[in-house]
Every structure is written in C-alpha cells, then in structure tokens.
Enzyme design. Structure first.
Site, mmCIF file in Angstrom:
data_model
loop_
_atom_site.group_PDB
_atom_site.id
_atom_site.type_symbol
_atom_site.label_atom_id
_atom_site.label_comp_id
_atom_site.label_asym_id
_atom_site.label_seq_id
_atom_site.Cartn_x
_atom_site.Cartn_y
_atom_site.Cartn_z
ATOM 1 N N GLY A 44 1.369 42.511 152.297
ATOM 2 C CA GLY A 44 1.855 42.976 153.712
ATOM 3 C C GLY A 44 1.527 41.640 154.587
ATOM 4 O O GLY A 44 1.412 41.910 155.767
ATOM 5 N N SER A 47 4.042 40.366 158.369
ATOM 6 C CA SER A 47 4.140 41.213 159.433
ATOM 7 C C SER A 47 2.802 41.671 159.944
ATOM 8 O O SER A 47 1.870 41.785 159.525
ATOM 9 C CB SER A 47 5.009 42.325 159.363
ATOM 10 O OG SER A 47 5.047 43.354 160.402
ATOM 11 N N GLY A 48 2.632 41.665 161.297
ATOM 12 C CA GLY A 48 1.383 42.540 161.884
ATOM 13 C C GLY A 48 0.144 41.987 161.481
ATOM 14 O O GLY A 48 -0.061 40.847 161.652
ATOM 15 N N LYS A 73 11.893 38.131 155.826
ATOM 16 C CA LYS A 73 10.317 38.476 156.601
ATOM 17 C C LYS A 73 9.658 37.292 156.101
ATOM 18 O O LYS A 73 9.020 36.961 157.077
ATOM 19 C CB LYS A 73 10.228 39.620 156.673
ATOM 20 C CG LYS A 73 10.859 40.596 157.767
ATOM 21 C CD LYS A 73 9.875 41.728 158.039
ATOM 22 C CE LYS A 73 9.867 42.932 156.893
ATOM 23 N NZ LYS A 73 8.749 43.970 157.313
ATOM 24 N N ASP A 95 7.371 44.385 145.183
ATOM 25 C CA ASP A 95 7.134 45.826 145.754
ATOM 26 C C ASP A 95 5.941 46.288 145.106
ATOM 27 O O ASP A 95 5.616 46.445 143.819
ATOM 28 C CB ASP A 95 8.318 46.804 145.378
ATOM 29 C CG ASP A 95 7.906 48.309 146.149
ATOM 30 O OD1 ASP A 95 6.954 48.741 146.408
ATOM 31 O OD2 ASP A 95 8.926 49.033 146.371
ATOM 32 N N SER A 172 -7.708 50.110 155.655
ATOM 33 C CA SER A 172 -7.775 51.377 155.566
ATOM 34 C C SER A 172 -7.293 51.662 157.076
ATOM 35 O O SER A 172 -6.507 50.847 157.641
ATOM 36 C CB SER A 172 -9.211 52.088 155.364
ATOM 37 O OG SER A 172 -8.974 53.184 155.608
ATOM 38 N N TYR A 186 -0.877 60.319 155.984
ATOM 39 C CA TYR A 186 -1.447 59.105 156.205
ATOM 40 C C TYR A 186 -2.782 58.985 155.860
ATOM 41 O O TYR A 186 -3.242 58.036 155.145
ATOM 42 C CB TYR A 186 -1.148 58.487 157.541
ATOM 43 C CG TYR A 186 -1.290 57.180 157.743
ATOM 44 C CD1 TYR A 186 -0.847 56.118 156.961
ATOM 45 C CD2 TYR A 186 -2.417 57.042 158.617
ATOM 46 C CE1 TYR A 186 -1.346 54.743 157.588
ATOM 47 C CE2 TYR A 186 -2.758 55.643 159.156
ATOM 48 C CZ TYR A 186 -2.314 54.680 158.565
ATOM 49 O OH TYR A 186 -2.756 53.383 158.864
ATOM 50 N N LYS A 190 -5.196 57.111 153.218
ATOM 51 C CA LYS A 190 -6.315 56.094 153.671
ATOM 52 C C LYS A 190 -7.777 56.720 153.253
ATOM 53 O O LYS A 190 -8.625 55.857 152.803
ATOM 54 C CB LYS A 190 -6.175 55.739 155.147
ATOM 55 C CG LYS A 190 -5.000 55.123 155.431
ATOM 56 C CD LYS A 190 -4.905 53.729 155.192
ATOM 57 C CE LYS A 190 -3.808 52.646 155.415
ATOM 58 N NZ LYS A 190 -3.714 51.594 155.070
HETATM 59 N N1 LIG Z 1 -0.907 48.765 163.285
HETATM 60 C C1 LIG Z 1 -1.865 50.004 163.389
HETATM 61 O O1 LIG Z 1 -1.805 50.524 164.336
HETATM 62 C C2 LIG Z 1 -2.711 50.091 162.430
HETATM 63 C C3 LIG Z 1 -2.580 49.716 160.879
HETATM 64 N N2 LIG Z 1 -3.177 49.922 160.023
HETATM 65 C C4 LIG Z 1 -2.989 49.268 158.501
HETATM 66 O O2 LIG Z 1 -2.770 48.032 158.399
HETATM 67 C C5 LIG Z 1 -1.913 47.747 157.653
HETATM 68 C C6 LIG Z 1 -0.851 46.855 158.137
HETATM 69 O O3 LIG Z 1 -0.281 47.466 159.363
HETATM 70 P P1 LIG Z 1 0.812 46.842 160.362
HETATM 71 O O4 LIG Z 1 0.519 45.337 160.424
HETATM 72 O O5 LIG Z 1 0.681 47.616 161.361
HETATM 73 O O6 LIG Z 1 2.045 46.879 159.324
HETATM 74 P P2 LIG Z 1 3.743 46.422 159.750
HETATM 75 O O7 LIG Z 1 4.704 47.300 159.453
HETATM 76 O O8 LIG Z 1 3.695 45.579 160.744
HETATM 77 O O9 LIG Z 1 3.482 45.126 158.155
HETATM 78 C C7 LIG Z 1 3.517 45.968 157.073
HETATM 79 C C8 LIG Z 1 3.510 44.881 155.831
HETATM 80 O O10 LIG Z 1 3.347 45.495 154.601
HETATM 81 C C9 LIG Z 1 4.544 45.258 153.909
HETATM 82 N N3 LIG Z 1 5.042 46.263 152.997
HETATM 83 C C10 LIG Z 1 5.211 47.634 153.263
HETATM 84 N N4 LIG Z 1 5.672 48.216 152.036
HETATM 85 C C11 LIG Z 1 5.338 47.459 151.094
HETATM 86 C C12 LIG Z 1 5.597 47.635 149.585
HETATM 87 N N5 LIG Z 1 6.150 48.766 148.966
HETATM 88 N N6 LIG Z 1 5.163 46.507 148.773
HETATM 89 C C13 LIG Z 1 4.895 45.350 149.625
HETATM 90 N N7 LIG Z 1 4.677 45.166 150.688
HETATM 91 C C14 LIG Z 1 5.044 46.022 151.523
HETATM 92 C C15 LIG Z 1 5.667 44.966 154.740
HETATM 93 O O11 LIG Z 1 6.641 44.154 154.439
HETATM 94 P P3 LIG Z 1 7.931 44.592 153.867
HETATM 95 O O12 LIG Z 1 8.354 45.658 154.428
HETATM 96 O O13 LIG Z 1 9.149 43.471 153.673
HETATM 97 O O14 LIG Z 1 7.535 44.937 152.200
HETATM 98 C C16 LIG Z 1 4.966 44.173 155.706
HETATM 99 O O15 LIG Z 1 4.603 42.727 155.387
HETATM 100 C C17 LIG Z 1 -1.383 49.059 157.024
HETATM 101 O O16 LIG Z 1 -2.093 49.130 155.745
HETATM 102 C C18 LIG Z 1 -1.651 49.952 158.134
HETATM 103 O O17 LIG Z 1 -1.855 51.240 157.346
HETATM 104 C C19 LIG Z 1 -4.454 50.501 160.181
HETATM 105 C C20 LIG Z 1 -4.867 50.936 161.455
HETATM 106 C C21 LIG Z 1 -4.054 50.777 162.469
HETATM 107 C C1 LIG Z 2 -19.013 59.385 167.265
HETATM 108 C C2 LIG Z 2 -17.507 59.467 166.824
HETATM 109 C C3 LIG Z 2 -16.643 58.572 167.641
HETATM 110 C C4 LIG Z 2 -15.373 59.231 167.200
HETATM 111 C C5 LIG Z 2 -14.226 58.431 167.988
HETATM 112 C C6 LIG Z 2 -12.967 58.680 167.237
HETATM 113 C C7 LIG Z 2 -11.643 58.071 167.584
HETATM 114 C C8 LIG Z 2 -10.914 58.316 166.756
HETATM 115 C C9 LIG Z 2 -9.477 57.495 166.912
HETATM 116 C C10 LIG Z 2 -8.498 57.350 165.910
HETATM 117 C C11 LIG Z 2 -7.481 56.459 165.928
HETATM 118 C C12 LIG Z 2 -6.789 56.234 164.744
HETATM 119 C C13 LIG Z 2 -5.584 55.255 164.974
HETATM 120 C C14 LIG Z 2 -5.288 55.102 163.619
HETATM 121 C C15 LIG Z 2 -3.724 54.299 163.738
HETATM 122 C C16 LIG Z 2 -3.141 53.777 162.419
HETATM 123 O O1 LIG Z 2 -3.643 53.963 161.475
HETATM 124 C C17 LIG Z 2 -1.855 53.257 162.511
HETATM 125 N N1 LIG Z 2 -1.450 53.036 161.172
HETATM 126 C C18 LIG Z 2 -0.733 54.097 163.247
HETATM 127 O O2 LIG Z 2 -0.839 54.245 164.481
#
Ligand SMILES: NC(=O)C1=CN([C@@H]2O[C@H](COP(=O)(O)OP(=O)(O)OC[C@H]3O[C@@H](n4cnc5c(N)ncnc54)[C@H](OP(=O)(O)O)[C@@H]3O)[C@@H](O)[C@H]2O)C=CC1
Ligand SMILES: CCCCCCCCCCCCCCCC(=O)[C@@H](N)CO
Length: 321
Positions: A44, A47-48, A73, A95, A172, A186, A190
C-alpha cells in the site's frame, strides 16, 4: 515503624522495587531495528500513509520497495519520492489477496529486513446494509492479505544471511482497538491483526524477528477522503473523539516505533490512553511503559467508560430525532 518511615516506603522504595521487578520480567527484551541501508518493503506504498512511510524510509537511507495493485499510482508515487528525496524506490504491482503472486514478488524483491503490511481498504457502513462482497473485501485485503504477506516473506526472513534483528509491522487502526459504529466489518478485520501479531511474535522471536502493530486515528489520505463520502454522521461523531492526523505524522510515529521495536505503536494522546485501556496481554518491552500501564489502568478505564457514555448518548439522540 513511624508514619514518616511508612510513607517513605510506600512512595519511594516500593515503586523502585516494582520498577526493578518490571525491568527484569518484561518480554520480549527491548531491541533496536536499524533501517539505514536495509530493505524496507511497504505494501500500500503508493498512497496515503504507505507513501509517506516509503518517502521517510528512503530519506533515512533505506532501500525501499513499494507494493500495490495500480501500476499508474505506483509510477506516480515513485516519481514523487524521487522529486522530494532524489532516491529511487522499487515498485511492484501485485494484489495481496493472490498468495502465489505475493510469493513471487517477495522472492524477486530480495531479502526483506522490514516488512510493513500497510495495505488496507475501508468503507464505513452499518453491517446489515453492507454488501457481503464489500465485507469480504475488507477481511480479504486487510487480514488475509497480511497473512499472505507474512507467509510469503517469513522463510526468507528466517534464513537471512546477516544476523541483525528484522521487523514485521502491521497497520491496524484505533478501530482495531475499539469497535466503532459503521466500522463493524473493518474493525473485525483490524482486531484480527492483533491476534495475528501477538501469536506471530511468539512464533518468530527465536529468529530475532520483531512484530509491531500500528494504531493510527483518522488520517488525511485519499482512502479517508473516499470513505468520508458515504460515512454515517454517527461514525464521524464517534471517530472525532480522536483528532485527525497528517499521513506524514503517522508515518513518522510508525517508523520510530518500528525502529525501537515497539509492539503497540500509538500515534496521539488518545491513542496512548486507548493502548493502556486495551493493553490486555499484548507484549510490552518497555518497563517504564509497563509501570505507567499498571499504575494508570484503573483511572483510564473510567475515562473509557465516559467515552462510551458520550457515544451511546449520541446514538440515542440520533434515534430520537
Ligand atoms: N486513513 C485513515 O484514516 C486510517 C488508515 N488506516 C490504515 O492505514 C492503511 C493505509 O490507509 P490509507 O493510507 O488511508 O489508504 P489509501 O487508500 O490512501 O491507500 C491504500 C493503499 O493500499 C493499496 N491496496 C489496496 N488494496 C490492495 C490490494 N488488494 N493489494 C495490494 N495493495 C492494495 C492501494 O493501492 P491500489 O489500490 O493500487 O492497490 C494503496 O496504495 C490501511 O491499512 C488503513 O486501514 C488506519 C487508521 C486510519
Ligand atoms: C481511555 C480510552 C480513550 C478512548 C478514546 C477512544 C477514541 C476512539 C476513536 C476511534 C477512531 C477510530 C478511527 C479509525 C479510522 C480508520 O481506521 C480509517 N480507516 C477510516 O476512517
């Protein structure tokens, strides 16, 4: 014994003995994972959070490979990293759900020192309304995909020629520590990563392989922007309990945590409280953090109950109007 002696014992001597006791028993023992000149493999990474991690690891002198599906990408990510750091990363289009393809990709990429399983998909929706394909997609990519990566990379990591410590990190989420309205599927994917990580750490410690679990709050990424479009208001209200972060900040916390061999990596203050509230039987390598956990866990439980109170109040209000 006088009162003064007793309080001296209670306030100074006992805590010091307790700290020494914790220092002796915390397992696995503290460790450092160097990343300079080592191979960091980030899924991954196009992105991000993954892209931010790849850029920072490259800037710190690691040899970086990023894996994702979309080749366009990946090329764009590679160019943006070259522009900001002058360094070239390797790209792999695969994938994670396809074990055979993952295995070939990992073998071709060469020995991995730090594997970051960061790929992830998330769509917020109440479980009764969510399409079963979408549910399965989250479990497949987030959980089974990570299992595929671990099974593909472990033989090479175990048989590495240099005996330096290596790392496996899972991305996670705070929604992997507490269930959040709209994130039933989700959160399930996780939470699964935690069981995987705890068991895996026991299975690989003898090979000097160290497992990390990263728990970010909402983070500004293309993935979140997309998820926001269909997110229920209640999901937004509850997730707002933990302040949103930039992908670069989360990547920095993640990388520092990995380098210090941290098992549970938290990203903000609420994250720290959450990790104390849910510390359970996760390993803790730092005797100081273990001390903080033991001393504060009761009070933190009260804070947790207050959060639950406010969330359930929001849910009641929502149903009342
Ligand atoms: N953003 C948030 O608020 C939060 C995110 N997370 C976790 O952080 C991680 C990254 O999130 P974020 O940066 O937001 O995600 P993005 O959607 O911005 O990026 C996701 C990345 O994963 C890749 N990906 C998705 N599916 C597959 C697949 N089947 N095989 C290989 N690569 C794959 C995508 O590329 P492509 O689609 O080209 O495969 C891309 O590079 C995730 O695990 C997410 O659950 C956790 C907490 C909060
Ligand atoms: C003492 C205890 C303190 C408790 C505080 C709890 C606060 C919890 C907030 C949970 C936020 C979760 C965001 C996940 C977003 C995510 O995973 C993305 N993929 C999508 O948005």
């Amino acid at each position: 014994m006088t009162d003064a002696n007793l309080s001296f014992l209670a306030l100074c001597v006992l805590p010091i003995f307790f700290l020494i006791f914790l220092k002796l028993i915390v397992r696995p023992r503290p460790i450092k994972i160097p990343i300079k000149s080592r191979h960091v493999f980030i899924t991954g990474g196009s992105s991000g959070i993954g892209l931010a991690l790849a850029r920072q690891a490259a800037a710190e002198g690691a040899r970086v490979t990023i894996l994702a599906r979309d080749l366009n990408k990946l090329e764009k990510a590679k160019n943006s990293i070259r522009l900001s750091t002058g360094i070239d990363v390797n790209i792999v289009s695969v994938d994670v759900c396809d074990f055979q393809a993952v295995k070939e990709a990992v073998e071709n990429a060469g020995p991995i020192d730090v594997l970051v399983c960061n790929q992830g998909v998330f769509v917020a929706q109440e479980i009764v309304n969510q399409d079963v394909k979408e549910i399965r997609g989250m479990i497949d990519v987030n959980l089974i995909g990570t299992i595929n990566l671990v099974r593909a990379a472990l033989p090479g990591m175990k048989n590495r020629s240099d005996r330096k410590p290596v790392s496996i990190a899972f991305m996670s989420s705070q929604a992997g520590q507490v269930g959040i309205y709209g994130y039933a599927a989700y959160s399930a994917s996780k939470f699964g990563l935690r069981g995987l990580a705890e068991a895996l750490q026991q299975e690989v410690i003898a090979d000097d392989i160290h497992v990390s679990l990263i728990y970010p709050p909402e983070t500004k990424t293309p993935g979140l922007a997309k998820a926001r479009k269909t997110m229920s208001r209640l999901t937004s209200i509850i997730t707002a309990s933990s302040s949103e972060m930039e992908a670069d900040e989360v990547a920095k916390k993640a990388l520092n945590g990995i380098k210090s061999g941290c098992f549970s990596i938290t990203c903000n203050l609420v994250g720290l409280l959450l990790s104390i509230a849910t510390s359970g039987l996760s390993p803790q390598r730092s005797y100081l953090m273990a001390f903080v956990e033991v001393i504060t866990v009761g009070a933190v439980r009260i804070v947790a109950l207050c959060f639950q109170w406010s969330w359930y109040r929001a849910i009641e209000k929502w149903h009342a109007h």
